[in-house]
Structures are given as structure tokens and as C-alpha cells.
Design a protein around this motif. Structure first.
Motif, short mmCIF file in Angstrom:
data_model
loop_
_atom_site.label_atom_id
_atom_site.label_comp_id
_atom_site.label_asym_id
_atom_site.label_seq_id
_atom_site.Cartn_x
_atom_site.Cartn_y
_atom_site.Cartn_z
N GLY A 84 0.94 -1.36 0.18
CA GLY A 84 -0.04 0.07 -0.03
C GLY A 84 0.77 1.16 -0.06
N TRP A 85 1.79 1.17 0.73
CA TRP A 85 2.97 2.33 0.78
C TRP A 85 3.62 2.64 -0.55
CZ3 TRP A 85 6.28 0.28 5.35
CH2 TRP A 85 5.42 0.30 6.60
N LYS A 86 3.82 1.67 -1.33
CA LYS A 86 4.27 1.80 -2.48
C LYS A 86 3.12 2.16 -3.47
CE LYS A 86 6.97 -0.79 -5.98
NZ LYS A 86 7.40 -1.95 -6.44
N LYS A 87 2.15 1.60 -3.49
CA LYS A 87 1.19 1.92 -4.35
C LYS A 87 0.82 3.53 -4.23
CE LYS A 87 -3.47 0.70 -5.70
NZ LYS A 87 -4.60 -0.39 -5.22
N ARG A 88 0.93 3.86 -3.29
CA ARG A 88 0.57 5.45 -2.82
C ARG A 88 1.89 6.47 -3.06
NH1 ARG A 88 -2.66 2.62 1.22
NH2 ARG A 88 -0.84 3.10 2.65
N TRP A 90 4.71 5.78 -1.71
CA TRP A 90 5.54 5.71 -0.50
C TRP A 90 5.10 6.56 0.50
CZ3 TRP A 90 7.79 1.38 0.29
CH2 TRP A 90 8.18 0.66 -0.79
N VAL A 91 3.74 6.58 0.59
CA VAL A 91 3.10 7.37 1.53
C VAL A 91 2.18 6.32 2.51
CG1 VAL A 91 1.15 9.15 1.98
CG2 VAL A 91 3.00 9.60 0.29
N LYS A 92 2.14 6.30 3.74
CA LYS A 92 1.41 5.37 4.56
C LYS A 92 -0.03 6.02 4.58
CE LYS A 92 3.95 6.18 8.21
NZ LYS A 92 4.40 6.09 9.60
N SER A 93 -1.07 4.95 5.23
CA SER A 93 -2.21 5.30 5.19
C SER A 93 -2.61 6.51 6.24
CB SER A 93 -3.11 4.12 5.88
OG SER A 93 -2.56 3.78 7.07
N LYS A 95 -1.14 9.49 5.84
CA LYS A 95 -0.62 10.44 5.00
C LYS A 95 0.88 10.84 5.23
CE LYS A 95 -4.76 10.71 3.19
NZ LYS A 95 -5.21 9.43 2.21
#
Length: 144
Positions: A84-88, A90-93, A95
Motif C-alpha cells: 500500500g505504501w508503494k502504491k501510494r 511511499w505514503v502511509k495510510s 498520509k
């Protein structure tokens, strides 16, 4: 596929500060110990480095039983947070930016090469191999 068991641990004196990592690889009754360190790092970076260096030694795809006392590493991989971090980007849920992106980018291709099963173990407890990895990691951190 071969089944390899890997135990890893990281240590840091100060956070950041001098750090070390240790790992034990087991296959077919044979054990290999490896370790290293850095003069200025964090505990999580050393935990990740231990896993990266261990998996990088495998010369072919394997079933890997990975043991670590790092919730950071085990949860990020087992629960899929890192994807998920990579998909965003490298931003965590929450933000906030994900940390240690350089190491995660090294680790993810290795994880995809192997069939990895994740096992969290309590640190500084009754797991002999985890305790040995901790000893190696601490010794490496003291070299700096």
C-alpha cells in the motif's frame, strides 16, 4: 523448492546511532551466520538490512521461513502494508511518508522471488536463534 529458515535481528545504540544486524540461515542441517553494521543508522534500518542480506544470498527461488522480532518488518510484509505504501507513492495510510524507502525497494523484489512465510518472535526471550542474531547485531554495533 528448497526450504530455508532465516532468523534475523537488528540493533542500534541510540536511534539513530551506530547499529548492527545479524542473521542465521539454515538449510539441510547447515547453518550460516552473517552480520554487519553501520556507523549511523536506525534499528529499523538494521532489521531490514538483515532480511535483505539474507535473502540476497539465496541463489534460487526458495520457500523461506523468516523469523524476526521486528513488528515493523513482519507486519509491513505479512499484513501487506508495504505494498500500500508503494502504491501510494511511499505514503502511509496516515498520509505521512514511509520511512526506509531505499531498503524496502531492495527488499520487495527479493520477497517476490521467494515464497516467504513470516514469523514474529518475542525479542530477548526463549528463541535461541533470535538471541544469537541479537548478540551478533549488538557486537557489530559496538564496532562503531
Amino acid at each position: 523448492m528448497k526450504t530455508v529458515t532465516i532468523y534475523t535481528d537488528g540493533a542500534c545504540s541510540g536511534n539513530p546511532g551506530p547499529g548492527g544486524w545479524g542473521a542465521i540461515l539454515e538449510w539441510n542441517g547447515i547453518e550460516k551466520e552473517l552480520s554487519g553494521g553501520e556507523p549511523e543508522t536506525t534499528n529499523n534500518r538494521m532489521e531490514l538490512t538483515a532480511v535483505i542480506r539474507s535473502l540476497a544470498l539465496l541463489k534460487e527461488p526458495c520457500i523461506v521461513e523468516l523469523y524476526s522480532d521486528s513488528k515493523y518488518v513482519i507486519d509491513a510484509l505479512e499484513k501487506g502494508w508495504v505494498w500500500g505504501w508503494k502504491k501510494r507513492g511511499w505514503v502511509k495510510s496516515d498520509k505521512k511518508p514511509a520511512l526506509n524507502v531505499d531498503l524496502w525497494e531492495q527488499l520487495l523484489p527479493l520477497i517476490q522471488t521467494h515464497q516467504v512465510h513470516y514469523h514474529w518472535v518475542k525479542g530477548h526471550a526463549s528463541n535461541e536463534k533470535n538471541n544469537r542474531c541479537d548478540q551478533m547485531a549488538v557486537a557489530e554495533s559496538k564496532r562503531f
